[in-house]
Design a protein around this motif. Structure first.
Motif, PDB file in Angstrom:
ATOM      1  N   UNK A 561     -23.270  10.761   1.293  1.00  0.00           N
ATOM      2  CA  UNK A 561     -23.221  10.093   2.601  1.00  0.00           C
ATOM      3  C   UNK A 561     -24.631   9.911   3.150  1.00  0.00           C
ATOM      4  N   UNK A 562     -25.486  10.933   2.990  1.00  0.00           N
ATOM      5  CA  UNK A 562     -26.862  10.827   3.465  1.00  0.00           C
ATOM      6  C   UNK A 562     -27.590   9.681   2.781  1.00  0.00           C
ATOM      7  N   UNK A 563     -27.483   9.590   1.465  1.00  0.00           N
ATOM      8  CA  UNK A 563     -28.170   8.528   0.735  1.00  0.00           C
ATOM      9  C   UNK A 563     -27.642   7.149   1.156  1.00  0.00           C
ATOM     10  N   UNK A 564     -26.326   7.065   1.397  1.00  0.00           N
ATOM     11  CA  UNK A 564     -25.733   5.799   1.849  1.00  0.00           C
ATOM     12  C   UNK A 564     -26.351   5.369   3.174  1.00  0.00           C
ATOM     13  N   UNK A 565     -26.532   6.325   4.096  1.00  0.00           N
ATOM     14  CA  UNK A 565     -27.097   5.996   5.402  1.00  0.00           C
ATOM     15  C   UNK A 565     -28.597   5.703   5.314  1.00  0.00           C
ATOM     16  N   UNK A 566     -29.313   6.454   4.465  1.00  0.00           N
ATOM     17  CA  UNK A 566     -30.741   6.191   4.318  1.00  0.00           C
ATOM     18  C   UNK A 566     -30.992   4.811   3.738  1.00  0.00           C
ATOM     19  N   UNK A 567     -30.094   4.364   2.850  1.00  0.00           N
ATOM     20  CA  UNK A 567     -30.236   3.027   2.269  1.00  0.00           C
ATOM     21  C   UNK A 567     -30.075   1.941   3.323  1.00  0.00           C
ATOM     22  N   UNK A 568     -29.477   2.315   4.472  1.00  0.00           N
ATOM     23  CA  UNK A 568     -29.292   1.362   5.562  1.00  0.00           C
ATOM     24  C   UNK A 568     -30.205   1.686   6.741  1.00  0.00           C
ATOM     25  N   UNK A 569     -31.325   2.349   6.411  1.00  0.00           N
ATOM     26  CA  UNK A 569     -32.428   2.578   7.344  1.00  0.00           C
ATOM     27  C   UNK A 569     -32.053   3.500   8.505  1.00  0.00           C
ATOM     28  N   UNK A 570     -31.135   4.409   8.294  1.00  0.00           N
ATOM     29  CA  UNK A 570     -30.865   5.427   9.307  1.00  0.00           C
ATOM     30  C   UNK A 570     -31.909   6.527   9.166  1.00  0.00           C
ATOM     31  N   UNK A 571     -32.557   6.881  10.273  1.00  0.00           N
ATOM     32  CA  UNK A 571     -33.615   7.888  10.212  1.00  0.00           C
ATOM     33  C   UNK A 571     -33.146   9.273  10.623  1.00  0.00           C
ATOM     34  N   UNK A 572     -32.002   9.336  11.289  1.00  0.00           N
ATOM     35  CA  UNK A 572     -31.457  10.621  11.724  1.00  0.00           C
ATOM     36  C   UNK A 572     -29.981  10.653  11.386  1.00  0.00           C
ATOM     37  N   UNK A 573     -29.587  11.600  10.545  1.00  0.00           N
ATOM     38  CA  UNK A 573     -28.207  11.675  10.064  1.00  0.00           C
ATOM     39  C   UNK A 573     -27.689  13.085  10.308  1.00  0.00           C
ATOM     40  N   UNK A 574     -26.569  13.177  11.006  1.00  0.00           N
ATOM     41  CA  UNK A 574     -25.900  14.467  11.232  1.00  0.00           C
ATOM     42  C   UNK A 574     -24.413  14.228  11.007  1.00  0.00           C
ATOM     43  N   UNK A 575     -23.879  14.698   9.902  1.00  0.00           N
ATOM     44  CA  UNK A 575     -22.491  14.430   9.527  1.00  0.00           C
ATOM     45  C   UNK A 575     -21.800  15.733   9.159  1.00  0.00           C
ATOM     46  N   UNK A 576     -20.462  15.716   9.254  1.00  0.00           N
ATOM     47  CA  UNK A 576     -19.670  16.860   8.815  1.00  0.00           C
ATOM     48  C   UNK A 576     -18.370  16.360   8.199  1.00  0.00           C
ATOM     49  N   UNK A 675     -36.112  21.932  -3.165  1.00  0.00           N
ATOM     50  CA  UNK A 675     -37.081  20.835  -3.427  1.00  0.00           C
ATOM     51  C   UNK A 675     -36.795  20.085  -4.724  1.00  0.00           C
ATOM     52  N   UNK A 676     -36.266  20.796  -5.729  1.00  0.00           N
ATOM     53  CA  UNK A 676     -35.952  20.130  -7.001  1.00  0.00           C
ATOM     54  C   UNK A 676     -34.885  19.063  -6.809  1.00  0.00           C
ATOM     55  N   UNK A 677     -33.866  19.384  -6.015  1.00  0.00           N
ATOM     56  CA  UNK A 677     -32.785  18.413  -5.818  1.00  0.00           C
ATOM     57  C   UNK A 677     -33.181  17.364  -4.793  1.00  0.00           C
ATOM     58  N   UNK A 678     -34.068  17.710  -3.845  1.00  0.00           N
ATOM     59  CA  UNK A 678     -34.573  16.678  -2.941  1.00  0.00           C
ATOM     60  C   UNK A 678     -35.265  15.583  -3.735  1.00  0.00           C
ATOM     61  N   UNK A 679     -36.040  15.997  -4.725  1.00  0.00           N
ATOM     62  CA  UNK A 679     -36.737  15.022  -5.568  1.00  0.00           C
ATOM     63  C   UNK A 679     -35.764  14.339  -6.515  1.00  0.00           C
ATOM     64  N   UNK A 680     -34.834  15.111  -7.082  1.00  0.00           N
ATOM     65  CA  UNK A 680     -33.878  14.546  -8.038  1.00  0.00           C
ATOM     66  C   UNK A 680     -32.951  13.517  -7.421  1.00  0.00           C
ATOM     67  N   UNK A 681     -32.604  13.689  -6.121  1.00  0.00           N
ATOM     68  CA  UNK A 681     -31.708  12.747  -5.463  1.00  0.00           C
ATOM     69  C   UNK A 681     -32.484  11.761  -4.582  1.00  0.00           C
ATOM     70  N   UNK A 682     -33.807  11.718  -4.769  1.00  0.00           N
ATOM     71  CA  UNK A 682     -34.680  10.715  -4.171  1.00  0.00           C
ATOM     72  C   UNK A 682     -34.555  10.684  -2.648  1.00  0.00           C
ATOM     73  N   UNK A 683     -34.734  11.861  -2.022  1.00  0.00           N
ATOM     74  CA  UNK A 683     -34.678  11.965  -0.571  1.00  0.00           C
ATOM     75  C   UNK A 683     -36.095  12.124  -0.016  1.00  0.00           C
ATOM     76  N   UNK A 684     -36.434  11.429   1.064  1.00  0.00           N
ATOM     77  CA  UNK A 684     -37.790  11.535   1.626  1.00  0.00           C
ATOM     78  C   UNK A 684     -38.121  12.949   2.095  1.00  0.00           C
ATOM     79  N   UNK A 685     -37.149  13.661   2.651  1.00  0.00           N
ATOM     80  CA  UNK A 685     -37.348  15.047   3.075  1.00  0.00           C
ATOM     81  C   UNK A 685     -36.042  15.794   2.887  1.00  0.00           C
TER      82      UNK A 685
END
Length: 807
Positions: A561-576, A675-685
């Motif tokens: 879900x985070x990656x889906x939102x980041x692909x649409x230029x969402x800068x702040x994501x809080x989901x449950x 950090x390994x999975x942040x890089x592996x799933x291509x997340x900015x932070x």
């Protein structure tokens, strides 16, 4: 399932309007999803024949045509200017006369044909393409009609355009309705209108050649029929009536042989396959594939096979996926002279799910995995042969029919009293017997019972409830009483110490999270990397190849879900999400809502990414961190007080993750993504994630009334120097563990570590300042009583944790 109404009425023509027929089908369980006219309204469009076509004197791409319109061109052929590249003498095409109203364009208004001039030449009408009449998107040239079309006849009559397309949304148990004849059989049973079953005349053999066929897997193929047809013309043109019917069923025309095979499939529900005979080596073998084999399919893709996939092979290699799609090597082509026509009964379990393994679906697979009548393979090959000889010519050979393992039809008993109770209508045995008779089901009667033997085309009649459904379906759902059912209802009262999931959702949303809903089946990679699960629970029939396992935690779903939102230029994501996870549990018993060996706990998962708060003037921007989410969790669990114990997790940062405990029991985890999975799933932070048992979050202890203290509290601050390994929990436990019972609370309010070693604080030490609340509910505390308690606390800290007072 899409088909034209006119084709259905050739088999069964009840005295019902189109709308009444659609309502009847829907109310019988075959939902009519859409009714659509074959062509939109238009007028004064007739068949015209081009008798002359010359170049326009002032335009290279225009031709001046003389068109015979029959009775509409009494003064001689009409002069029409046309720019179509296929405008030539001798063809018959749609002609829109002056005054014609063509289908509406983008502006929504009909297009009227008027007398006009093109580059100085008068044009008395317009020759039309299929797109201009909104029959299809084809606009490369004029729509060419059959040569036997009557000149001057209304084009709507010639092309049968006053017809309606029915689109049915069929449930998987209605395999017998995946053809026009099958639907007509249902309509005849529902209305009592006669069912016209055309006699399929056998095609007499003109030669005696047979192709040897060997069935090695009876659990794959129960019956295999086929024959050779030789000396055919594969370049023969498919008749217009067949092309029209196929197109109205949603199937484009390919070639005469392919069209014939598809036509019989839509007509009688029998998928078949036509092989290029000369490319088959020696014989055909029906078997399960061997690991390592591969096959290039008709769609151009090459698939790797294994022992779970049925195939038809020749003496050297695999040539077809059984019941799904043929192979490219033995496909018919323009130079084919002899073919082998095959129709078989493939066991539904042997076909189900196979095409989805290869990421495609076919009409044949869709039918075979639901069940196709095994009794009529020979008759349907006769029908295909009849059409081949009629359209392509040729000489048919003898029929080869092998029956090795046909399904056994077990009788099913219907209790009339039980049917009346379930349906809610006072039915009689005669009424139930009439339904079975109308459906063409063989049955025997005993007092209060009907024993039905399902016919070969009904794979869905297996238990008594199936017959009860047939009774009310044919009897009419509209006859059901409108009374509300009477039944004892026991309310499941929730105790005051528990809150519902809806309340829990609102509580999480109040912490600035938005709810998301995800699939319970996920990618195997997520389980291996984010859950440390090398043996996930596999889905037997996944809807897509990547979604092949059941999730054991929610981290993968939330990251998706985070990656889906980041692909649409969402800068702040809080989901449950509130959902179930699935884990192996050998001790778990079987039950009405449980599966032996598995547990399915309900969990609440959340993710926070980006800024800690919305952009505002009142506070500076900062990234969300572990302690922000920790505070959210404490708010959700309040007034319960959880402990956060440092603990590793496969998906989380080793120094920024914790196990959440409540009353000594682990209820979840929280932490920053590794950090390994942040890089592996291509997340900015890195986001911060948590997951907690829903049962723990729905607990709500009753509030206990406490009297207001009669005495004031006394407060004392102490600062102690401890080693870096001393945790907050260990320090607080020693402070409040006082035998006097006067220490009511303690809170850490300062942490100090010098930038460089020196003074009282060593290199691996830090200073912790604690504020301690003391109170005696019966008497005022004095320094004489307080000082010994504080000294005792300092002493305990020294003995247990090696702490010392800071000077």
């Amino acid at each position: 399932m899409q088909f034209p109404e006119s084709w259905l009425r050739e088999f069964c023509n009840p005295p019902l309007s189109t709308e009444q027929l659609a309502e009847l089908l829907t109310m019988s369980g075959m939902e009519v999803e859409e009714l659509k006219p074959v062509a939109p309204p238009f007028t004064r469009v007739v068949v015209g024949e081009i008798v002359e076509a010359v170049q326009h004197p002032d335009a290279d791409r225009l031709r001046v045509c003389k068109v015979n319109a029959g009775e509409h061109s009494k003064g001689g052929p009409l002069q029409i200017v046309c720019g179509a590249p296929n405008a030539r003498v001798g063809i018959k095409v749609p002609l829109a006369l002056v005054g014609a109203q063509l289908p509406a364009g983008e502006d929504g208004r009909p297009f009227e044909i008027k007398l006009g001039k093109l580059r100085g030449v008068e044009s008395h009408g317009m020759l039309c393409s299929a797109r201009e009449l909104k029959l299809s998107d084809e606009h490369a040239g004029l729509l060419e009609l059959d040569s036997d079309a009557s000149v001057g006849a209304d084009i709507r009559h010639v092309l049968s355009l006053d017809d309606t397309l029915f689109t049915l949304k069929l449930t998987p148990n209605l395999a017998h309705a995946l053809c026009v004849y099958g639907i007509a059989r249902e309509v005849a049973a529902l209305t009592g209108a006669p069912l016209h079953t055309p006699a399929i005349q056998p095609v007499w053999p003109q030669h005696d050649r047979k192709l040897p066929v060997q069935i090695e897997a009876p659990d794959l193929c129960g019956r295999f029929s086929g024959r050779i047809v030789r000396n055919i013309n594969t370049q023969a043109k498919t008749p217009r009536w067949m092309v029209d019917r196929l197109e109205r069923c949603g199937q484009r025309s390919v070639s005469a042989l392919v069209d014939i095979s598809n036509y019989v499939m839509f007509e009688y529900g029998r998928p078949s396959h036509i092989f290029h005979l000369d490319k088959i080596r020696d014989k055909l073998i029906v078997r399960w594939a061997k690991k390592g084999e591969s096959l290039k399919l008709l769609n151009g893709s090459t698939v790797e096979l294994d022992e779970q996939v049925g195939v038809i092979a020749d003496a050297q290699e695999v040539e077809s996926l059984a019941g799904i799609m043929g192979g490219d090597r033995t496909a018919v082509s323009d130079d084919t002279k002899s073919v082998y026509v095959e129709a078989a009964f493939w066991w539904p379990d042997a076909v189900a799910g196979r095409s989805r393994r290869f990421n495609f679906a076919t009409d044949a697979g869709h039918r075979f995995e639901r069940g196709v009548d095994p009794a009529l393979t020979v008759e349907h090959i006769e029908r295909i042969t009849q059409l081949i000889v009629e359209i392509c010519g040729g000489e048919a050979g003898p029929m080869d029919d092998q029956q090795v393992n046909l399904p056994e039809r077990k009788p099913v008993t219907l209790r009339v009293e039980r049917a009346a109770k379930v349906i809610g209508l006072p039915l009689t045995q005669a009424q139930c017997a009439d339904v079975m008779r109308r459906l063409g089901l063989q049955f025997s009667e005993a007092p209060g019972r009907l024993t039905v033997t399902p016919p070969s085309w009904r794979f869905d009649l297996q238990i008594e409830e199936d017959l009860i459904e047939e009774v009310i379906r044919v009897h009419g759902y509209d006859k059901l009483p409108g009374d509300a059912p009477l039944a004892p209802i026991s309310a499941r009262v929730r105790t005051e110490e528990q809150r519902g999931l809806h309340t829990l959702r609102r509580a999480v949303a109040a912490q600035d999270y938005q709810e998301t809903i995800n699939f319970s089946f996920v990618e195997e990679r997520w389980e291996r990397e984010l859950a440390g699960n090398d043996d996930p629970i596999r889905v037997l029939n996944p809807i897509a190849a990547p979604l092949s396992v059941m999730r054991s935690n929610m981290i993968g779903s939330l990251l998706h879900v985070l990656r889906y939102n980041l692909a649409r230029r969402a800068s702040r994501v809080r989901v449950f999400e509130i959902g179930r996870v699935f884990r192996r549990a050998p001790q778990s018993p079987d039950g009405p809502t449980a599966v032996a060996g598995l547990e399915q706990p309900l969990r609440v998962g959340g993710l926070a990414y980006g800024d800690a708060a919305q952009l505002q003037w009142g506070q500076p921007e900062r990234r969300v961190d572990f302690f922000d989410v920790k505070g959210d969790i404490e708010a959700l669990l309040a007034p319960l007080q959880p402990r956060f114990v440092a603990a590793p997790h496969p998906a989380l940062h080793p120094g920024r993750s914790a196990r959440i405990e409540l009353d000594g029991q682990a209820i979840g985890f929280v932490g920053e993504l590794h950090p390994k999975w942040r890089q592996g799933y291509e997340l900015p932070s890195a986001p911060v994630l948590f997951e907690i048992d829903a049962d723990a979050l729905t607990r709500r202890p009753l509030t206990q009334a406490q009297p207001i203290p009669r005495q004031q509290s006394a407060w004392r601050d102490i600062a102690v120097i401890v080693g870096e390994q001393v945790t907050h929990d260990a320090l607080m436990a020693e402070v409040v563990n006082d035998a006097s019972g006067l220490v009511k609370s303690a809170r850490l309010f300062d942490l100090y570590k010098p930038s460089a070693p020196g003074g009282d604080i060593g290199a691996h030490e830090r200073s912790l300042a604690v504020r301690i609340e003391l109170r005696d509910d019966d008497a005022t505390l004095t320094d004489e009583r307080i000082d010994p308690i504080i000294a005792g606390i300092v002493d305990r800290l020294h003995r247990s944790l090696g702490a010392r007072l800071r000077g």
